[in-house]
Design a protein around this motif. Structure first.
Motif, mmCIF file in Angstrom:
data_model
loop_
_atom_site.group_PDB
_atom_site.id
_atom_site.type_symbol
_atom_site.label_atom_id
_atom_site.label_comp_id
_atom_site.label_asym_id
_atom_site.label_seq_id
_atom_site.Cartn_x
_atom_site.Cartn_y
_atom_site.Cartn_z
ATOM 1 N N VAL A 165 42.557 114.274 44.653
ATOM 2 C CA VAL A 165 43.664 114.066 45.593
ATOM 3 C C VAL A 165 44.166 115.404 46.125
ATOM 4 O O VAL A 165 44.505 115.541 47.306
ATOM 5 C CB VAL A 165 44.800 113.278 44.917
ATOM 6 N N ASP A 166 44.205 116.406 45.259
ATOM 7 C CA ASP A 166 44.671 117.728 45.685
ATOM 8 C C ASP A 166 43.790 118.331 46.775
ATOM 9 O O ASP A 166 44.251 119.135 47.587
ATOM 10 C CB ASP A 166 44.709 118.677 44.491
ATOM 11 N N GLY A 203 43.357 114.613 49.658
ATOM 12 C CA GLY A 203 44.455 113.690 49.871
ATOM 13 C C GLY A 203 44.223 112.327 49.228
ATOM 14 O O GLY A 203 43.109 112.012 48.791
ATOM 15 N N VAL A 204 45.278 111.516 49.187
ATOM 16 C CA VAL A 204 45.180 110.219 48.526
ATOM 17 C C VAL A 204 44.259 109.266 49.288
ATOM 18 O O VAL A 204 43.472 108.516 48.682
ATOM 19 C CB VAL A 204 46.582 109.584 48.360
ATOM 20 N N GLU A 205 44.323 109.290 50.609
ATOM 21 C CA GLU A 205 43.450 108.410 51.390
ATOM 22 C C GLU A 205 41.994 108.841 51.245
ATOM 23 O O GLU A 205 41.089 107.999 51.175
ATOM 24 C CB GLU A 205 43.869 108.422 52.855
ATOM 25 N N MET A 215 47.664 103.650 47.878
ATOM 26 C CA MET A 215 47.615 105.111 47.910
ATOM 27 C C MET A 215 48.581 105.660 48.962
ATOM 28 O O MET A 215 49.226 106.690 48.758
ATOM 29 C CB MET A 215 46.193 105.589 48.187
ATOM 30 N N ALA A 216 48.710 104.962 50.089
ATOM 31 C CA ALA A 216 49.659 105.388 51.122
ATOM 32 C C ALA A 216 51.101 105.238 50.631
ATOM 33 O O ALA A 216 51.970 106.063 50.964
ATOM 34 C CB ALA A 216 49.447 104.569 52.389
ATOM 35 N N GLU A 249 52.463 108.083 48.388
ATOM 36 C CA GLU A 249 52.786 109.323 49.086
ATOM 37 C C GLU A 249 54.257 109.345 49.493
ATOM 38 O O GLU A 249 54.828 110.419 49.726
ATOM 39 C CB GLU A 249 51.921 109.474 50.343
ATOM 40 N N ARG A 250 54.885 108.161 49.560
ATOM 41 C CA ARG A 250 56.249 108.074 50.068
ATOM 42 C C ARG A 250 57.270 107.656 49.017
ATOM 43 O O ARG A 250 58.452 108.000 49.133
ATOM 44 C CB ARG A 250 56.298 107.070 51.229
ATOM 45 N N GLY A 266 57.343 103.317 52.740
ATOM 46 C CA GLY A 266 56.607 103.279 51.474
ATOM 47 C C GLY A 266 56.705 101.918 50.811
ATOM 48 O O GLY A 266 55.728 101.416 50.249
#
Length: 305
Positions: free
Chosen positions: A49-50, A53-55, A103-104, A107-108, A161
């Motif tokens: 992820v780093d 990213g999560v997507e 996953m989106a 992020e929020r 989110g």
């Protein structure tokens, strides 16, 4: 790792000791192993992820899962009717959607909040598809346990989110229903291979253009191992578990996943749960046992490749 093994064995043995029917016991073991793989896969995905990213991490896992399953299973066209093939296609889209939406959401909003909202999907399946008092008692107990485990009230909320997490929950509920239908209609794991190939294509169309330029050969190789742990193994186990458990029992049983996450956090990361978390673990385990005891079903098809 010994505390982790001890805790997980204790949870699984507790289920199997109190579940009365062989089919239900087998289904519970498969579902429990699936949840462990999911949590381990999520933990190991943090480094990925780093980088992308999560997507990107979700896309890489889904894409490799589709490639690996098609390569090893080699689904036969003759294994499908027009109806089962269409069901597999819909399942593939839903599988990709639940992964990308969740996953989106994280992020929020905090992971605990997202997990609690997402659980509304399987909880809804358990209530709608359940029978008698068990359709309310065990899901309600599970919902209380999940709330104590995740404590979603402890953090601020981002409405977008929340919408992503609720969308993921709706897709998760649909995933449970569609997976059982595919498992009953297609022998072995041919249906899973087709649905995951669709998930790979769908996720590539949605997020691929933004992610692919950041992918390196090292990340691709890393993705192979992660895809095996999540989603290849857990989705296969869930398909087989849903041949042995009703959707209501399976939906309630999914409440145990946050408990496994807390156990992993304690055993591997030394993150000790608070009193509410310990009560939550007890409640979701009790709900899972209660649902599984009355949730056995005879497999419509055998588990052969």
């Amino acid at each position: 790792m010994s505390p982790f093994i001890t805790w997980t064995r204790t949870l699984i043995v507790a289920f199997n000791a109190l579940v009365s029917k062989d089919q239900a016991r087998t289904g519970v073991t498969m579902a429990s192993a699936s949840m462990l793989c999911v949590q381990a896969g999520l933990a190991l995905s943090l480094g990925l992820v780093d980088q992308i990213g999560v997507e990107g991490a979700a896309w890489l896992r889904l894409t490799w899962a589709g490639v690996l399953l098609v390569a090893f299973v080699r689904p036969r066209p003759s294994a499908f009717t027009r109806t089962t093939a269409l069901t597999c296609v819909v399942l593939g889209v839903v599988t990709a959607a639940v992964t990308l939406l969740f996953m989106a959401s994280i992020e929020r909003i905090p992971l605990g909040t997202a997990s609690a909202l997402e659980f509304l999907g399987p909880l809804g399946v358990a209530v709608v598809r359940g029978k008698g008092r068990s359709r309310i008692v065990w899901p309600a107990l599970a919902a209380t346990g999940v709330a104590l485990l995740t404590q979603p009230w402890a953090d601020a909320v981002d409405l977008i989110g929340v919408a992503y997490a609720l969308g993921a929950g709706a897709c998760w509920g649909s995933y449970i229903l569609l997976t059982q239908r595919v498992g009953d209609g297609v022998e072995g794991v041919d249906g899973l291979a087709l649905s995951m190939s669709v998930a790979a294509v769908f996720s590539t169309l949605v997020v691929g253009p933004a992610v692919i330029p950041r992918v390196t050969p090292e990340i691709l190789l890393w993705g192979v191992g992660l895809a095996t742990l999540l989603p290849v193994i857990p989705f296969t186990l869930e398909l087989m578990a849903l041949r042995r458990l009703t959707t209501a029992a399976f939906g309630t049983l999914m409440a145990v996943e946050p408990a496994f996450a807390m156990v992993i956090g304690f055993a591997v990361l030394s993150q000790a749960p608070d009193g509410a978390g310990l009560v939550g673990i007890c409640l979701v385990v009790a709900a899972g046992i209660g649902a599984a005891r009355s949730g056995s079903r005879t497999p419509a098809l055998v588990d052969v490749a």
